[in-house]
Design an enzyme around this catalytic site. Structure first.
Site, PDB file in Angstrom:
ATOM      1  N   ASN A  10       0.869  -1.179   0.000  1.00 11.37           N
ATOM      2  CA  ASN A  10       0.000   0.000   0.000  1.00 11.37           C
ATOM      3  C   ASN A  10       0.905   1.228   0.000  1.00 11.37           C
ATOM      4  O   ASN A  10       1.505   1.550   1.023  1.00 11.37           O
ATOM      5  CB  ASN A  10      -0.885  -0.047   1.261  1.00 11.37           C
ATOM      6  CG  ASN A  10      -1.721   1.206   1.443  1.00 11.37           C
ATOM      7  OD1 ASN A  10      -1.796   2.044   0.538  1.00 11.37           O
ATOM      8  ND2 ASN A  10      -2.334   1.331   2.606  1.00 11.37           N
ATOM      9  N   LYS A  12       0.032   4.241  -0.256  1.00 12.52           N
ATOM     10  CA  LYS A  12      -0.639   5.413   0.330  1.00 12.52           C
ATOM     11  C   LYS A  12      -0.428   6.644  -0.573  1.00 12.52           C
ATOM     12  O   LYS A  12      -0.371   6.492  -1.792  1.00 12.52           O
ATOM     13  CB  LYS A  12      -0.155   5.642   1.764  1.00 12.52           C
ATOM     14  CG  LYS A  12      -0.253   4.357   2.597  1.00 12.52           C
ATOM     15  CD  LYS A  12      -0.053   4.565   4.071  1.00 12.52           C
ATOM     16  CE  LYS A  12      -0.193   3.221   4.782  1.00 12.52           C
ATOM     17  NZ  LYS A  12      -0.130   3.326   6.229  1.00 12.52           N
ATOM     18  N   HIS A  96      -9.638   1.209   4.983  1.00 12.93           N
ATOM     19  CA  HIS A  96      -8.363   1.407   5.692  1.00 12.93           C
ATOM     20  C   HIS A  96      -8.591   2.395   6.837  1.00 12.93           C
ATOM     21  O   HIS A  96      -9.381   3.340   6.700  1.00 12.93           O
ATOM     22  CB  HIS A  96      -7.305   1.939   4.721  1.00 12.93           C
ATOM     23  CG  HIS A  96      -5.928   1.917   5.305  1.00 12.93           C
ATOM     24  ND1 HIS A  96      -5.508   2.858   6.212  1.00 12.93           N
ATOM     25  CD2 HIS A  96      -4.892   1.051   5.149  1.00 12.93           C
ATOM     26  CE1 HIS A  96      -4.261   2.572   6.578  1.00 12.93           C
ATOM     27  NE2 HIS A  96      -3.867   1.483   5.952  1.00 12.93           N
ATOM     28  N   GLU A  98      -6.958   4.804   7.830  1.00 12.76           N
ATOM     29  CA  GLU A  98      -6.715   6.209   7.473  1.00 12.76           C
ATOM     30  C   GLU A  98      -7.927   6.807   6.748  1.00 12.76           C
ATOM     31  O   GLU A  98      -8.217   7.996   6.884  1.00 12.76           O
ATOM     32  CB  GLU A  98      -5.420   6.320   6.645  1.00 12.76           C
ATOM     33  CG  GLU A  98      -4.197   6.092   7.544  1.00 12.76           C
ATOM     34  CD  GLU A  98      -2.977   5.500   6.857  1.00 12.76           C
ATOM     35  OE1 GLU A  98      -2.908   5.487   5.621  1.00 12.76           O
ATOM     36  OE2 GLU A  98      -2.081   5.024   7.588  1.00 12.76           O
ATOM     37  N   GLU A 166      -5.415  -4.932  10.740  1.00 16.43           N
ATOM     38  CA  GLU A 166      -4.408  -3.890  10.929  1.00 16.43           C
ATOM     39  C   GLU A 166      -4.706  -3.111  12.205  1.00 16.43           C
ATOM     40  O   GLU A 166      -5.539  -2.182  12.187  1.00 16.43           O
ATOM     41  CB  GLU A 166      -4.431  -2.914   9.743  1.00 16.43           C
ATOM     42  CG  GLU A 166      -4.092  -3.544   8.416  1.00 16.43           C
ATOM     43  CD  GLU A 166      -3.519  -2.516   7.455  1.00 16.43           C
ATOM     44  OE1 GLU A 166      -2.408  -2.719   6.966  1.00 16.43           O
ATOM     45  OE2 GLU A 166      -4.175  -1.475   7.222  1.00 16.43           O
ATOM     46  N   GLY A 172       2.618   2.172  10.833  1.00 18.04           N
ATOM     47  CA  GLY A 172       3.622   3.222  10.710  1.00 18.04           C
ATOM     48  C   GLY A 172       4.342   3.571  11.999  1.00 18.04           C
ATOM     49  O   GLY A 172       5.027   4.587  12.064  1.00 18.04           O
ATOM     50  N   SER A 212       3.383  -2.208  10.363  1.00 16.23           N
ATOM     51  CA  SER A 212       4.823  -2.289  10.638  1.00 16.23           C
ATOM     52  C   SER A 212       5.443  -3.633  10.271  1.00 16.23           C
ATOM     53  O   SER A 212       6.358  -4.101  10.956  1.00 16.23           O
ATOM     54  CB  SER A 212       5.103  -1.934  12.101  1.00 16.23           C
ATOM     55  OG  SER A 212       4.755  -0.573  12.354  1.00 16.23           O
TER      56      SER A 212
HETATM   57  P1  PGA Z   1       2.856   0.250   7.598  1.00 11.13           P
HETATM   58  O1  PGA Z   1       1.367   0.456   7.001  1.00 11.13           O
HETATM   59  O2  PGA Z   1       3.366  -1.059   7.007  1.00 11.13           O
HETATM   60  O3  PGA Z   1       3.636   1.429   7.117  1.00 11.13           O
HETATM   61  O4  PGA Z   1       2.729   0.150   9.074  1.00 11.13           O
HETATM   62  C1  PGA Z   1       0.481  -0.596   6.828  1.00 11.13           C
HETATM   63  C2  PGA Z   1      -0.826  -0.105   6.255  1.00 11.13           C
HETATM   64  O5  PGA Z   1      -1.306   0.956   6.657  1.00 11.13           O
HETATM   65  O6  PGA Z   1      -1.436  -0.763   5.394  1.00 11.13           O
END
Ligand code: PGA
Length: 255
Positions: A10, A12, A96, A98, A166, A172, A212
């Site tokens: 992803n 983003k 997601h 976000e 997640e 992150g 992560s």
């Molecule tokens: P990350 O993000 O691997 O940077 O923690 C995962 C995600 O949001 O899909």
């Protein structure tokens, strides 16, 4: 039933045309007969990425990061599932955290988007997961239950649905739940899917862990039962890191 493993990146809101160069490195170092590889770039790159992957002869799929629930209409700035498919996407990430946080998406919104994705022949990756406060107060499984109950359509085709667990606090941050916590969440999701759709369908739905995932922790995460792959944010932006995660998934025992 055997589920094909899936490594999903992803990107983003990262990536312009220059970053497509990472794909050449990724596809040259990574033949992956046992793993489906997917990259979800910003929508502006889907068409170019799909064309480049075709030219490289790569089996890597491309996907969107969101879609609208309507097929067309007066929705300035939004993108329809059919448009993602038209640009070459075969998957779309939906719900997601976000999107839920930044755009106030509810479970009902996400459910409508999944239905739209299926109408456009896309595979939907439904994201669910608890916040830090919910984790600290022991509500993880309740939250997963609510999100699954509210976001999933009434019937499902296992080939068209992927669930990504997640934890919001792991995205992150470099923080990751314990392997036992991941096992408990994935086991819970599998049993909720069994109750909802029956064992045959539930056994065919791939469950990803996200939050992560890095080359250094991928192997142990992929050893957890019912982890069929990963949804990878930051580490998917660098070909060498994402390749190492794909290789770890390839080497992992079937979930
Ligand atoms: P990350 O993000 O691997 O940077 O923690 C995962 C995600 O949001 O899909």
């Amino acid at each position: 039933m055997t589920r094909r493993k899936l490594a999903a990146g992803n990107w983003k809101m990262n990536g312009q045309a220059a970053e497509l160069a990472e794909l050449e490195a990724l596809t040259s170092t990574c033949p992956t007969p046992g793993v489906d590889v997917l990259i979800c770039p910003p929508a502006t790159l889907i068409d170019r990425m799909t064309g480049l992957l075709d030219r490289l002869g790569a089996s890597t799929a491309t996907g969107g990061q969101d879609c609208h629930s309507a097929e067309t209409g007066a929705h300035t700035g939004d993108i329809a599932a059919t448009m993602l498919a038209d640009a070459g996407a075969t998957y779309v990430i939906l719900g997601h955290s976000e999107r839920r946080q930044d755009h106030g998406e509810s479970n009902a919104d996400v459910q409508a988007k999944i239905t739209a994705a299926w109408s456009a022949d896309l595979i939907a990756i439904l994201c669910i997961g608890e916040t830090e406060a919910e984790y600290k107060t022991g509500q993880t499984l309740d939250i997963l239950h609510q999100q699954l109950a509210g976001s999933l359509p009434d019937s499902a085709d296992a080939a068209r649905l992927v669930i990504a667990y997640e934890p919001v606090w792991a995205i992150g941050t470099g923080l990751v739940p314990t392997l036992d916590e991941i096992a408990a969440a994935h086991g819970f999701i599998r049993s909720a899917l069994t109750t909802r759709y029956g064992a045959d369908t539930a056994q065919g739905i791939r469950l990803l862990y996200g939050g992560s995932v890095k080359p250094g922790n991928a192997t142990e995460i992929f050893s957890v039962p019912d982890v069929d792959g990963a949804l990878v944010g930051g580490a998917s932006l660098k070909a060498s890191d994402f390749s190492a995660i794909i290789t770890a998934l390839e080497a992992a025992p079937a979930a």
